[in-house]
Design a protein around this motif. Structure first.
Motif, PDB file in Angstrom:
ATOM      1  N   GLU A   1      21.514  26.998 -41.993  1.00 28.93           N
ATOM      2  CA  GLU A   1      20.274  26.665 -42.713  1.00 28.93           C
ATOM      3  C   GLU A   1      19.430  27.933 -42.785  1.00 28.93           C
ATOM      4  O   GLU A   1      18.877  28.363 -41.782  1.00 28.93           O
TER       5      GLU A   1
ATOM      6  N   ASN B   1      25.577  25.270 -35.257  1.00 32.11           N
ATOM      7  CA  ASN B   1      25.186  24.235 -36.219  1.00 32.11           C
ATOM      8  C   ASN B   1      25.491  24.699 -37.641  1.00 32.11           C
ATOM      9  O   ASN B   1      25.695  25.889 -37.868  1.00 32.11           O
TER      10      ASN B   1
ATOM     11  N   ALA C   1      24.855  21.977 -44.454  1.00 30.65           N
ATOM     12  CA  ALA C   1      23.797  21.237 -43.743  1.00 30.65           C
ATOM     13  C   ALA C   1      23.594  19.892 -44.437  1.00 30.65           C
ATOM     14  O   ALA C   1      23.881  19.748 -45.630  1.00 30.65           O
ATOM     15  N   ALA C   2      23.092  18.897 -43.687  1.00 31.91           N
ATOM     16  CA  ALA C   2      22.929  17.544 -44.239  1.00 31.91           C
ATOM     17  C   ALA C   2      21.868  17.528 -45.346  1.00 31.91           C
ATOM     18  O   ALA C   2      22.039  16.903 -46.381  1.00 31.91           O
ATOM     19  N   GLN C   3      20.738  18.224 -45.106  1.00 30.78           N
ATOM     20  CA  GLN C   3      19.690  18.252 -46.126  1.00 30.78           C
ATOM     21  C   GLN C   3      18.951  19.588 -46.074  1.00 30.78           C
ATOM     22  O   GLN C   3      18.983  20.267 -45.053  1.00 30.78           O
TER      23      GLN C   3
ATOM     24  N   THR D   1      23.151  27.298 -47.460  1.00 35.57           N
ATOM     25  CA  THR D   1      24.063  26.744 -46.453  1.00 35.57           C
ATOM     26  C   THR D   1      25.493  27.161 -46.813  1.00 35.57           C
ATOM     27  O   THR D   1      25.726  27.683 -47.908  1.00 35.57           O
TER      28      THR D   1
END
Length: 598
Positions: free
Chosen positions: A195, A192, A284-286, A278
């Protein structure tokens, strides 16, 4: 096999002085993470002041390799936390990086206020909790009573409670095995987007800012370009590694691991505790849900005794704020001391520790002004001001409403001390809310009271009326209207702004009287008379005089006319008047410290 199934991230939470640092020491010894030659007690408390006072001030991390009974070698990441009420913020940020916690209870003291507070903090973070009764080696303890408290107050199962003595190394293996069985391995995936939660940082003069992080997803290697999501800054990773307990560099950190990252960051202000790191290429998205930004509760001025040390103090304060993200500061000037800083702290212990660290680690000689809380003032034009400094208080004629911060105070005390504790809380303008009996001999009392009444010596007073068995925890509970005045101390008619304070009107008279009496004892006598006055605006509430040091100018006159002596006395009087005009009163450091305690 996935490496993550062999990782366990946990912290130890407890009330102050329940044996947390000693348990961490025993674990390090048990798994062989530390060589006997390099071992010293409270190994993770690396500040001299932490070792002297026997308290943990900062969170620290260590990686323990442990070969379990099932034959597998597990990686246990211990994130150590403080226990004192002022450092709740340090605890919450450590818990956010863990999946489980050891809840340590002293067998002789039982459950105390901070134990309960830290337990609920861990519950908020959905951690698996392992209760441990420590110090079972002490003679005459009542273990069934402590078990009853844990099951009754915290609603934990009796079968889950472990018994240990960190001092004698009893029960360490059982604790390590229970950690592996109960605490889940970290979730997430190496593939992924990265994070990493920043839970702490420190400063190294060669490497710059060292970031302590926990990887929730993804992996990071040396040479990666990373971005801090809240600060919106990018860097190249120069070194990564784990704590063993010394920093040991590695090539890569994977999902679930705890370690450190350096990227030649020279400015401490660029790193926010609670930020997410990140990768710039695959972000990462958020950001991860960060920590709530803590607001300092207590403010005071810090000045160098010698004005030319201001530059050194500035550097020291910048370095201290890097190590302690809950400490805030801004430059200010004072008529009495010249240039200095207005600093914000979580509480009085936090302030004391910061002062000691500045004086010891940076060899500074400092003066601190009277601590006060942040008041909220609404002016006649409906402007709302936050006042943390007596000098910022607007003209009383322009104040429409004054409000002060209130807290909900939780006290756990022996039943035989209820009356004294309630009396003490009432004297401090406390309003009784509830009580709850925790077994036969202890009671939890809840009061709502002004923070200003707690910050100086309330905790010490509780300790003395309960003979050391009482404990206190508090949480912020909004603002209430108050009658606020500014109390000034005048020395020979001049306001000494170091002693000025904001105070509840009905208490101004008694505090003013105590202050001038104390200063009369502590300020040395001069060759001229010193007038001390406590005043609100133009109204003097209390005054004292420090008599001048006498000098017998007529000692050399034998016999003769009285007019010879009169001439000498008149000449002396003129000289003293001139001295008084140019002379300044030296105020010793003890006087400032005594004023803090009043």
């Amino acid at each position: 096999m996935d490496n993550r199934t062999l990782i366990r991230n946990f912290s130890i939470i407890a009330h102050i002085d329940h044996g947390k640092s000693t348990l961490a020491d025993r674990m390090l010894e048990f798994v062989g993470a530390i060589d006997k030659r390099h071992f010293h007690a409270q190994l993770l408390d690396d500040m001299e002041i932490e070792q002297e006072r026997g308290i943990t001030i900062k969170a620290s991390a260590v990686t323990l390799p442990y070969r379990a009974l099932d034959g597998k070698t597990y990686t246990l990441n211990l994130i150590d936390t403080p226990g004192h009420v002022d450092f709740t913020y340090e605890v919450s940020k450590s818990l956010a990086a863990c999946e489980g916690a050891l809840l340590l209870v002293d067998a002789s003291q039982g459950i105390e206020a901070q134990t309960v507070a830290n337990f609920y903090l861990a519950r908020e973070h959905n951690l698996k909790i392992i209760p441990v009764i420590n110090k079972i080696d002490i003679a005459g303890i009542d273990i069934p009573r402590v078990k009853e408290q844990i099951t009754g107050i915290l609603r934990l199962q009796e079968d889950d409670i472990l018994l240990a003595s960190a001092k004698d190394g009893i029960g360490i293996k059982e604790i390590l095995e229970r950690i592996i069985q109960v605490i889940p391995p970290p979730s997430g995936d190496d593939n992924n987007p990265l994070e990493t939660l920043i839970f702490d940082s420190s400063f190294d003069i060669y490497k710059g800012v060292v970031i302590y992080g926990r990887l929730f997803n993804g992996k990071v290697s040396v040479g990666d370009n990373v971005r801090m999501m809240q600060a919106d800054k990018t860097y190249m990773v120069e070194e990564i590694g784990i704590f063993k307990p010394q920093m040991t560099s590695t090539k890569i950190l994977r999902c679930g691991e705890v370690g450190y990252i350096t990227a030649s960051i020279r400015d401490p202000k660029e790193v926010f505790i609670g930020d997410t790191i990140t990768l710039t290429a695959h972000p990462a998205a958020q950001p991860l849900p960060g920590y709530k930004k803590v607001k300092p509760m207590v403010f005071c001025g810090i000045y160098p005794v010698n004005a030319k040390d201001f530059g050194e103090l500035k550097v020291a304060i910048e370095k201290l704020s890097l190590n302690d993200s809950s400490f805030v500061y801004e430059t200010e000037t004072s008529q009495s001391f010249g240039y200095g800083f207005r600093c914000g702290f979580l509480g009085l212990l936090h302030m004391e520790i910061a002062q000691e660290r500045l004086e010891r680690e940076y060899n500074l000689n400092l003066v601190l002004t009277t601590p006060n809380v942040v008041y909220r003032i609404t002016t006649r034009e409906d402007r709302v001001l936050e006042v943390d400094n007596p000098a910022k208080l607007p003209d009383p004629a322009n104040i429409k409403l004054s409000e002060e911060p209130f807290v909900r105070a939780f006290m756990i005390v022996p039943t035989n001390a209820i009356e004294e504790v309630c009396e003490l809380a009432k004297q401090r303008r406390g309003e009784f809310l509830a009580n709850d009996y925790l077994g036969e001999d202890r009671v939890k009392i809840i009061y709502r009271m002004p923070l200003a009444e707690i910050i100086v010596d309330f905790y010490d007073k509780i300790k003395s009326v309960t003979r050391g068995y009482g404990s206190l925890d508090y949480e912020f509970d909004g603002y209430n209207p108050t009658k606020l005045v500014k109390l000034d101390i005048l020395i020979n008619g001049k306001i000494c702004d170091a002693f000025s304070c904001l105070i509840y009107k009905d208490k101004a008279q008694s505090k003013g009287r105590l202050l001038v009496e104390k200063l009369k004892e502590l300020i040395p006598r001069q060759l001229y008379l010193i007038n001390l006055q406590a005043a609100i605006g133009g109204t003097v509430l209390a005054s004292e005089k420090i008599r001048p040091v006498g000098k017998n100018v007529t000692a050399k006159c034998y016999g003769g006319d009285i007019t010879r002596k009169r001439k000498l006395w008149e000449k002396q009087k003129e000289g003293k008047k001139r001295l008084k005009q140019v002379g300044s009163v030296e105020i010793p450091q003890e006087a400032f410290l005594a004023a803090l305690k009043i």
